[in-house]
Every structure is written in structure tokens, then in C-alpha cells.
Motif scaffolding. Structure first.
Motif, short mmCIF file in Angstrom:
data_model
loop_
_atom_site.label_atom_id
_atom_site.label_comp_id
_atom_site.label_asym_id
_atom_site.label_seq_id
_atom_site.Cartn_x
_atom_site.Cartn_y
_atom_site.Cartn_z
N ASP A 63 43.85 9.58 5.48
CA ASP A 63 43.09 9.25 6.57
C ASP A 63 42.91 10.25 7.41
N LYS B 114 36.62 12.81 9.71
CA LYS B 114 35.99 13.31 10.75
C LYS B 114 36.65 14.57 11.52
N TYR C 144 38.14 12.66 16.97
CA TYR C 144 38.82 11.75 16.22
C TYR C 144 39.98 12.11 15.83
N ILE D 116 42.73 8.99 15.80
CA ILE D 116 42.14 7.71 15.64
C ILE D 116 42.86 7.38 14.55
N LYS E 272 40.47 5.49 9.84
CA LYS E 272 39.15 5.93 9.87
C LYS E 272 38.31 5.53 8.71
N HIS F 248 34.34 5.57 9.23
CA HIS F 248 33.70 6.96 9.33
C HIS F 248 33.91 7.62 7.92
#
Length: 113
Positions: free
Chosen positions: A7, A11, A96, A99, A102, A106
Motif C-alpha cells: 500500500d 500514489k 500521499y 496516508i 490508499k 487511490h
């Protein structure tokens, strides 16, 4: 055993890891990298190169959703283009970077360019 991308890469797609891979088993999506588990020789040189800690061994007991990430790496490494050279980071990677979770919001199935 193989290494998998998870993960944290989504992004961000920092490509420090691809240049050190001796068997060129990385594949590039629009916003994620995948490792082909059938090509990975389990050398581990990519793991410390990832500044996001997005690469883990598939037998790391602390890895959550191990089967999900293994299947995603296998699926997309079969259809995305191979990447062997470091590229400039995604323009929004800092936004990102920290975060969590995602994937649902995303992740893109589109191949990289």
C-alpha cells in the motif's frame, strides 16, 4: 518466497528499488510498482532501497493482507510494462506519503508510462 510491494507505494511510486534489482522483476503501473513473484530471486536488495518501507518479504509475519498484496503483485506484473531505471517521483508523492490504506481510494490498474 518473494518480495512484494504494498500500500505505501500507491500514489508515491518512488523507483529507487528498480535500479538495484538484478533480475529486473519490477513492473510499472500508473501510480504503483509491482514485483513479479515468479521472477523475484529473493535477494532482498530492493527492500532497503525503498524510502517508504513499501517492499516486504512475503514471509514477514507482521505483513497485513499478505495474500492480497501477493495476488496484486502477481496480477499486475503480468500485464504492466517492465521498469528497470529510476524515474522522477510522482509530483504528488509527498502529499500521499503518510496516508494509510490508499488501495481502495487511490490504486489505479492503468499501466505506467
Amino acid at each position: 518466497m518473494t518480495y512484494i510491494v504494498k500500500d505505501e507505494c500507491i500514489k508515491c511510486k518512488l523507483t529507487d528499488c528498480v535500479e538495484v534489482c538484478p533480475v529486473d522483476c519490477f513492473y510499472e503501473g500508473e501510480n504503483f510498482l509491482a514485483i513479479n513473484p515468479d521472477e523475484c530471486i529473493d535477494c532482498g536488495v530492493c527492500e532497503p532501497e525503498c524510502p517508504l518501507d513499501a517492499i516486504k518479504s512475503d514471509n514477514d509475519d507482521s505483513l497485513e493482507d499478505k495474500d492480497k498484496w501477493l495476488l496484486l503483485n502477481k496480477k499486475f506484473s503480468a500485464i504492466w510494462p517492465n521498469i528497470t531505471k529510476k524515474k522522477a517521483p510522482m509530483s504528488e508523492h509527498e502529499k500521499y506519503r503518510n496516508i494509510k490504506n490508499k488501495f481502495e481510494k487511490h490504486f489505479s490498474e492503468k499501466p505506467g508510462k
